[in-house]
Design a protein around this motif. Structure first.
Motif, PDB file in Angstrom:
ATOM      1  N   UNK A  11       0.849  -1.059   0.075  1.00  0.00           N
ATOM      2  CA  UNK A  11       0.147   0.038  -0.094  1.00  0.00           C
ATOM      3  C   UNK A  11       0.966   1.352   0.074  1.00  0.00           C
ATOM      4  N   UNK A  12       0.450   2.233  -0.624  1.00  0.00           N
ATOM      5  CA  UNK A  12       1.227   3.378  -0.610  1.00  0.00           C
ATOM      6  C   UNK A  12       0.207   4.654  -0.796  1.00  0.00           C
ATOM      7  N   UNK A  13       0.928   5.896  -0.588  1.00  0.00           N
ATOM      8  CA  UNK A  13       0.265   7.105  -0.688  1.00  0.00           C
ATOM      9  C   UNK A  13      -0.386   7.076  -1.964  1.00  0.00           C
ATOM     10  N   UNK A  14      -1.523   7.673  -2.176  1.00  0.00           N
ATOM     11  CA  UNK A  14      -2.306   7.762  -3.452  1.00  0.00           C
ATOM     12  C   UNK A  14      -1.773   8.210  -4.592  1.00  0.00           C
ATOM     13  N   UNK A  15      -0.748   8.965  -4.356  1.00  0.00           N
ATOM     14  CA  UNK A  15       0.074   9.817  -5.597  1.00  0.00           C
ATOM     15  C   UNK A  15       1.028   8.759  -6.258  1.00  0.00           C
ATOM     16  N   UNK A  16       1.207   7.678  -5.777  1.00  0.00           N
ATOM     17  CA  UNK A  16       2.339   6.714  -6.265  1.00  0.00           C
ATOM     18  C   UNK A  16       1.967   6.324  -7.725  1.00  0.00           C
ATOM     19  N   UNK A  17       3.397   5.989  -8.312  1.00  0.00           N
ATOM     20  CA  UNK A  17       3.270   5.702  -9.724  1.00  0.00           C
ATOM     21  C   UNK A  17       2.745   4.443  -9.858  1.00  0.00           C
ATOM     22  N   UNK A  76       6.415  -0.253   4.281  1.00  0.00           N
ATOM     23  CA  UNK A  76       5.529   0.216   3.273  1.00  0.00           C
ATOM     24  C   UNK A  76       4.416   1.249   3.284  1.00  0.00           C
ATOM     25  N   UNK A  77       4.190   1.846   2.575  1.00  0.00           N
ATOM     26  CA  UNK A  77       2.915   2.808   2.583  1.00  0.00           C
ATOM     27  C   UNK A  77       3.371   4.428   3.154  1.00  0.00           C
ATOM     28  N   UNK A 116      -5.693  -0.531  12.942  1.00  0.00           N
ATOM     29  CA  UNK A 116      -4.298  -0.373  13.735  1.00  0.00           C
ATOM     30  C   UNK A 116      -3.285   0.050  12.582  1.00  0.00           C
ATOM     31  N   UNK A 117      -2.181   0.705  13.203  1.00  0.00           N
ATOM     32  CA  UNK A 117      -0.859   0.962  12.020  1.00  0.00           C
ATOM     33  C   UNK A 117      -0.479  -0.272  11.750  1.00  0.00           C
ATOM     34  N   UNK A 118      -0.135  -0.537  10.320  1.00  0.00           N
ATOM     35  CA  UNK A 118       0.443  -1.514   9.804  1.00  0.00           C
ATOM     36  C   UNK A 118       2.128  -1.533   9.950  1.00  0.00           C
ATOM     37  N   UNK A 119       2.360  -0.342  10.300  1.00  0.00           N
ATOM     38  CA  UNK A 119       3.963  -0.188  10.293  1.00  0.00           C
ATOM     39  C   UNK A 119       4.524  -0.863  11.451  1.00  0.00           C
ATOM     40  N   UNK A 120       3.937  -1.292  12.554  1.00  0.00           N
ATOM     41  CA  UNK A 120       4.499  -1.839  13.969  1.00  0.00           C
ATOM     42  C   UNK A 120       5.110  -3.067  13.596  1.00  0.00           C
TER      43      UNK A 120
END
Length: 397
Positions: A69-75, A160-161, A361-365
């Protein structure tokens, strides 16, 4: 024994067992282990018949589309380019930088130009990229006067993301350069020597459009640790990539190298030598300022009541940009459900967003906890200093 262990024993007994390699790739895909899946599918391509190759190609295309998953503006990712019986030249997405923006409407792959002003927070990351990559292009005379060698590259790593690809777009826009977004699907080819030729073609194409930023995404797959890989295909590809990176640094030809990975511990150590990725930068979960900016961006244009963005940022510590986007989408879905159920239209409220945050919940943990072990046991050369500082500031992880 697990299914993976059984399949691994089969390919150890018969390296040319294409069906076993293919099944092993499917198992790794189910476990979301992209690197091992790519390695297994590569072997299946090498030894399989035409029917099996087509099945492998379909799976590789799925892997290419299933980016974290990424921020919406990614390529968007480019699909694998393979054909029956012949090598197909690699094709890259070209994203126009600030230079020559006008009169380019005939370019279908051109996307909106962004720069660092549109990146919320991440001040240290932006400054590192600016000094290493942007300023040598904007003020070459200054760097020459101080005999400061402009070259090498920057590797972005983190969960990610968190916007690594968006940062690459912003870096290209900042120095009015073209961005070439390269992924393993753009390079990988089942025919002997074809992957290496793809790499040569990619670098040659980028040199024709200098200044250019060559963004090597998913470096854990492109430059997988050779000590962990038994695939001669991957080794040849990595050797060629290292050679091209050294050439770009030596010639100082305004070809800027930017890489990104979620798994820096799987990247071959040779990529961290001087002239390659000699600057390694941690891109962590967005800070409070950035989270507020992301909420504002994601809610823009939607019917809302007055929103306290600072409060939302306070409720979402350690959330990635992708996590925040999911929160907004979840709240929007709930509002639409209520409107369809009652027939009464209403805006998105703070209470909707609060409930969505409570349900996530945050997926970064998980990533940060994995990184914590590498910081503790494998940080002798300071590679993970950035994440170590972040973990020190967030004791609860």
């Amino acid at each position: 024994m697990t299914k993976i262990e059984i399949l691994k024993s089969m390919v150890r007994g018969d390296q040319k067992n294409a069906a076993a390699w293919y099944l092993l790739g499917l198992e790794y895909t189910e476990q979301h282990n992209r690197v091992e899946a790519l390695l297994a599918f590569t072997q299946a391509l090498a030894y399989g018949d035409e029917e099996l190759k087509q099945s492998v190609i379909r799976e590789l295309n799925k892997l290419s589309r299933e980016a974290p998953q990424s921020t919406g503006a990614e390529v968007q990712e480019t699909e694998v380019l393979l054909s029956k019986g012949k090598h197909t030249p690699a094709v890259m997405r070209v994203i126009e930088g600030g230079k020559n923006r006008k009169n380019r409407s005939d370019q279908p792959l051109t996307e909106k130009v962004v720069d660092f002003s549109e990146v919320g927070g991440l001040h240290d990351v932006k400054e590192a990229i600016r000094i290493k990559m942007v300023q040598p292009v904007l003020t070459p005379q200054l760097y020459e006067r101080f005999r400061k060698r402009a070259g090498g590259g920057v590797l972005l790593y983190g969960p990610p993301g968190c916007g690594k690809t968006f940062l690459a777009r912003a870096a290209a826009g900042e120095c009015s350069a073209k961005l070439y977004h390269v992924q393993v699907a753009d390079i990988l080819d089942p025919y002997v020597g074809a992957s290496e030729q793809n790499i040569r073609d990619l670098f040659a194409s980028a040199r024709q459009h200098r200044p250019a930023v060559l963004f090597l995404d998913e470096m854990d797959a492109l430059g997988y640790h050779r000590g962990k890989s038994a695939s001669p295909w991957m080794r040849g590809m990595i050797d060629q990539l290292l050679a091209e990176m050294e050439r770009a640094a030596r010639q100082l030809d305004r070809l800027l190298l930017l890489g990104a990975t979620n798994l820096p511990w799987d990247v071959d150590p040779a990529f961290f030598h001087s002239g390659r990725f000699d600057k390694v930068v941690f891109v962590g979960p967005p800070d409070s300022e950035a989270r507020a900016a992301i909420f504002r961006l994601k809610l823009e244009g939607r019917p809302t009541e007055p929103i306290d963005y600072a409060q939302l940022a306070g409720w979402t510590e350690l959330y990635s940009g992708a996590d925040i986007e999911y929160v907004v989408e979840l709240a929007t879905e709930q509002v639409l459900h209520d409107i369809l159920a009652t027939g009464i239209e209403r805006p998105i409220r703070m209470s909707d967003l609060r409930e969505s945050i409570a349900a996530t919940r945050p997926t970064t943990i998980e990533w940060l906890r994995t990184a914590k072990n590498y910081v503790k046991y494998a940080n002798d050369e300071g590679l993970y200093d950035g994440v170590e500082q972040f973990l020190t500031a967030h004791k609860r992880i």
